[in-house]
Design an enzyme around this catalytic site. Structure first.
Site, short mmCIF file in Angstrom:
data_model
loop_
_atom_site.label_atom_id
_atom_site.label_comp_id
_atom_site.label_asym_id
_atom_site.label_seq_id
_atom_site.Cartn_x
_atom_site.Cartn_y
_atom_site.Cartn_z
N LYS A 266 31.37 36.20 37.65
CA LYS A 266 32.07 37.49 37.51
C LYS A 266 31.28 38.39 36.57
O LYS A 266 31.01 38.02 35.43
CB LYS A 266 33.48 37.26 36.97
CG LYS A 266 34.22 38.54 36.59
CD LYS A 266 35.66 38.28 36.13
CE LYS A 266 36.31 39.53 35.55
NZ LYS A 266 37.69 39.28 35.07
N ASP A 271 36.00 45.65 31.00
CA ASP A 271 37.29 45.64 31.69
C ASP A 271 38.34 46.36 30.87
O ASP A 271 38.89 45.81 29.92
CB ASP A 271 37.71 44.19 31.97
CG ASP A 271 39.02 44.10 32.74
OD1 ASP A 271 39.47 45.14 33.28
OD2 ASP A 271 39.58 42.99 32.82
N LYS A 278 44.80 48.12 29.90
CA LYS A 278 45.09 47.13 28.86
C LYS A 278 45.53 47.83 27.59
O LYS A 278 45.18 48.99 27.35
CB LYS A 278 43.82 46.32 28.53
CG LYS A 278 43.40 45.33 29.60
CD LYS A 278 42.15 44.56 29.13
CE LYS A 278 41.67 43.61 30.21
NZ LYS A 278 42.61 42.55 30.55
N ASP A 289 33.46 40.33 29.65
CA ASP A 289 34.02 40.05 30.97
C ASP A 289 32.94 39.81 32.03
O ASP A 289 33.25 39.63 33.21
CB ASP A 289 34.97 41.19 31.39
CG ASP A 289 36.13 40.68 32.23
OD1 ASP A 289 36.39 39.46 32.21
OD2 ASP A 289 36.77 41.51 32.92
N ASP A 348 44.22 45.40 36.85
CA ASP A 348 43.63 44.55 35.82
C ASP A 348 43.32 43.15 36.38
O ASP A 348 42.64 42.35 35.73
CB ASP A 348 44.58 44.44 34.61
CG ASP A 348 43.87 43.99 33.35
OD1 ASP A 348 42.62 43.93 33.37
OD2 ASP A 348 44.57 43.71 32.36
N GLU A 350 41.15 42.40 38.51
CA GLU A 350 40.00 42.90 39.26
C GLU A 350 38.95 41.82 39.55
O GLU A 350 38.22 41.91 40.53
CB GLU A 350 39.34 44.06 38.50
CG GLU A 350 38.34 43.67 37.38
CD GLU A 350 38.94 42.89 36.23
OE1 GLU A 350 40.18 42.92 36.08
OE2 GLU A 350 38.20 42.22 35.49
N ARG A 352 39.10 38.66 40.58
CA ARG A 352 39.26 37.95 41.86
C ARG A 352 38.87 38.85 43.04
O ARG A 352 38.41 38.36 44.07
CB ARG A 352 40.71 37.45 41.98
CG ARG A 352 41.74 38.53 42.03
CD ARG A 352 43.14 38.04 41.70
NE ARG A 352 43.35 37.86 40.26
CZ ARG A 352 44.47 37.42 39.70
NH1 ARG A 352 45.51 37.09 40.46
NH2 ARG A 352 44.58 37.30 38.40
N1 BES Z 1 39.20 39.87 32.13
C1 BES Z 1 40.60 39.62 32.15
C2 BES Z 1 40.96 38.24 31.68
C3 BES Z 1 40.70 37.90 30.23
C4 BES Z 1 41.73 37.92 29.31
C5 BES Z 1 39.44 37.51 29.81
C6 BES Z 1 41.48 37.58 28.00
C7 BES Z 1 39.20 37.19 28.49
C8 BES Z 1 40.23 37.23 27.58
C9 BES Z 1 41.12 39.77 33.57
O1 BES Z 1 40.47 40.70 34.36
C10 BES Z 1 42.54 40.20 33.47
O2 BES Z 1 42.76 41.26 32.97
N2 BES Z 1 43.46 39.39 33.97
C11 BES Z 1 44.85 39.72 33.96
C12 BES Z 1 45.43 39.34 35.28
C13 BES Z 1 46.86 39.79 35.46
C14 BES Z 1 46.93 41.29 35.54
C15 BES Z 1 47.41 39.16 36.71
C16 BES Z 1 45.50 38.91 32.84
O3 BES Z 1 45.18 37.75 32.66
O4 BES Z 1 46.31 39.49 32.12
ZN ZN Z 2 38.53 41.11 33.86
MN MN Z 3 41.23 42.64 34.13
#
Ligand code: BES
Ligand code: ZN
Ligand code: MN
Length: 510
Positions: A266, A271, A278, A289, A348, A350, A352
């Site tokens: 990835k 992000d 966020k 990220d 968020d 993104e 996947r």
């Molecule tokens: N890049 C984030 C995940 C992340 C969180 C990485 C904390 C490192 C530290 C990812 O893109 C994300 O934002 N995931 C969301 C998914 C949700 C919206 C279903 C999450 O985990 O909150």
């Molecule tokens: Zn992310």
């Molecule tokens: Mn994200």
């Protein structure tokens, strides 16, 4: 870095000499040669007990050779690879604090009795620990320091190594150095701020690795991404002034392009969450990220040095996830390269969406099995904290081999269940899939979303959201980027080569 054996370490040139001392040696009140008296005083004063992770520095007054002696504790247990890594990492850190450029590490005769892992694994672990511990994050302060870090290190074996053992040591050290330098490359990329590492800059970094080793590479720009039909990567990248890239590098280690493993990382260079923005606190960590991308690129770097007889294709879907007038939005439906449509519920989620296209593309490059590495979910942090990487798979046999690799590397992974009920949560009323599956089981459902795009190929997903970037130093890892999974991926891939027997019976988890 090299190693030597036999002659007195006093004749070796260095700024610091590291002596490894076990807890049990201090209890007996003996050992440590010329420093025995001082060390016993330190032990009595409770300043140094020979515990693992413990170091103490003594000035080598009036003696020829190194100006400082670093005492490094090795604890009391039988030493496994991870203990050796930690000892060497602590020695390197002590050397950095001393501003030493050249370090000598004396390997006591007794150490071989204390480890059960053999000369090659021991050499590898020590070299890995040393190079990992010597890592220093780049900073951007106006005043640059005069001291530029550790330049050389010598492992000095006390006893004359026998011929066979000496070859094993050398091989181990070459491998350990390559693994750790590749990890440090991944750490450097991951630590880069978002303004200095955009998708096109990440592509430049990848091309550099490819050119250094003569690997064929391809970078698709935003127009080619669109023409190709990579609707997921295009959607995520749309809101940014820095357009997306699809990066591919190939390593061919056998005569024919067969039995190909794809490693997919990835590559979200920053992000923000996009329109599903966020919250502000901690958002700066989202420079990491692209930790998955950095890891797979690190792997390619090590393959270039070690040249095993395997075939690997690396893919990085890279984009910056921004909120903008032209950004993708909740409710949007995008068509992935596989033809599957995706209903976006949360911009968020993104990672996947970009990985979906990369997995499909991996098959076009001849992949027969796929491993993806991604800072994918906050949910994995709820399960495993920053201690272990979460894994999801559709192939237990492949997972077993990967687990064995992770036990050798010391990088913890923990498998999450791939229940069909989780997959059902990804159903959408209007599209083939939706990109979020509700509140619960978020790390597993996110993984399973990606797994859909493996389309039946054996596949492992590694969620490094917790392990890619640490709030403070731990073990061989510094604060900030860890380069996690570079060494485990390499352990796994190198065991696919015909020269390596797959036997892992004597490995135990520490
Ligand atoms: N890049 C984030 C995940 C992340 C969180 C990485 C904390 C490192 C530290 C990812 O893109 C994300 O934002 N995931 C969301 C998914 C949700 C919206 C279903 C999450 O985990 O909150
Ligand atoms: Zn992310
Ligand atoms: Mn994200």
């Amino acid at each position: 870095m090299h190693w030597s054996s036999g002659s007195s370490s006093k004749t070796l040139k260095g700024d610091a000499l590291c002596v490894i001392i076990a807890e049990t040696e201090l209890e007996g009140g003996k050992q440590a040669g010329e420093w025995t008296g001082k060390i016993n005083l330190l032990a009595q004063a409770g300043l140094f007990a020979g515990k693992l992770n413990q170091t103490y520095v003594l000035p080598a007054e009036g003696q020829p050779g190194p100006a400082a002696v670093i005492l490094a504790g090795s604890g009391s247990a039988l030493l496994g690879a991870e203990e050796l890594r930690v000892i060497a990492a602590q020695a390197a850190r002590a050397a950095l604090r001393l501003k030493a450029a050249r370090l000598i590490i004396r390997i006591p005769d007794s150490l071989s009795l204390l480890t059960a892992i053999g000369a090659e694994a021991a050499g590898q672990a020590l070299a890995e620990g040393l190079v990992l511990g010597a890592y220093r994050r780049t900073h951007y302060k106006r005043e640059q320091p005069v001291y530029t870090g550790l330049e050389s290190a010598v492992f000095h074996l006390e006893r004359n190594a026998v011929e066979a053992e000496s070859k094993e040591w050398t091989q181990g050290i070459v491998r350990g150095k390559a693994f750790a330098e590749a990890t440090n490359l991944a750490r450097n990329l991951t630590n880069l701020p978002g303004n200095l590492l955009t998708p096109s800059e990440l592509a430049v970094a990848a091309i550099e690795v490819a050119e250094r080793h003569g690997f064929p590479a391809e970078v698709l720009d935003e127009l080619e991404i669109e023409q190709k039909g990579m609707g997921g990567l295009l959607a995520v990248g749309k809101g940014s002034a820095h357009p997306p890239r699809m990066i591919v590098i190939r390593y061919q280690g056998t005569a024919r392009w067969e039995n190909v493993t794809a490693i997919v990382g990835k590559g979200i260079t920053f992000d923000t969450g996009g329109i599903s923005l966020k919250r502000a606190p901690g958002m700066e960590e989202m420079i990491s990220d692209m930790g998955g991308a950095a890891a797979v690129l690190g792997v390619m770097e090590a393959l270039g040095i070690l040249r095993p007889q395997i075939n690997v294709v690396m893919l990085i879907p890279s984009a910056e996830n921004m909120p903008a007038a032209n950004a993708f939005k909740p409710g949007d439906i995008v068509t992935s390269l596989s033809g599957r449509t995706i209903e976006i519920l949360n911009t968020d989620a993104e990672g996947r969406v970009v990985l979906a296209d990369a997995l499909t593309y991996a098959r076009e490059w001849g992949a027969e099995r796929i491993i993806d590495v991604a800072t994918l979910t906050g949910a994995v942090l709820s399960i495993l904290g920053d201690i272990a990487t979460g894994a999801v798979t559709n192939d237990e046999g492949m997972m077993e081999a990967f687990r064995a690799a992770s036990i050798r590397s010391g990088e913890r992974i923990w498998q999450l269940p791939a229940y069909p009920e989780f997959r059902e949560l990804l159903r959408s009323e209007v599209a083939d899939l939706r990109n979020t599956a509700g509140r619960y089981g978020g790390a597993a459902t996110a993984g399973l979303f990606i797994g859909e795009f493996a389309d039946g190929l054996p596949w492992i997903h590694l969620d490094i959201a917790g392990t890619a970037f640490l709030p403070k130093e731990r073990g061989v890892n510094p604060k900030g980027a860890t380069g996690v999974m570079v060494r485990t991926l390499l352990e796994y891939l190198l065991h696919l080569s015909p020269g390596e027997e797959a036997g892992a019976a004597d490995e135990v988890e520490g």
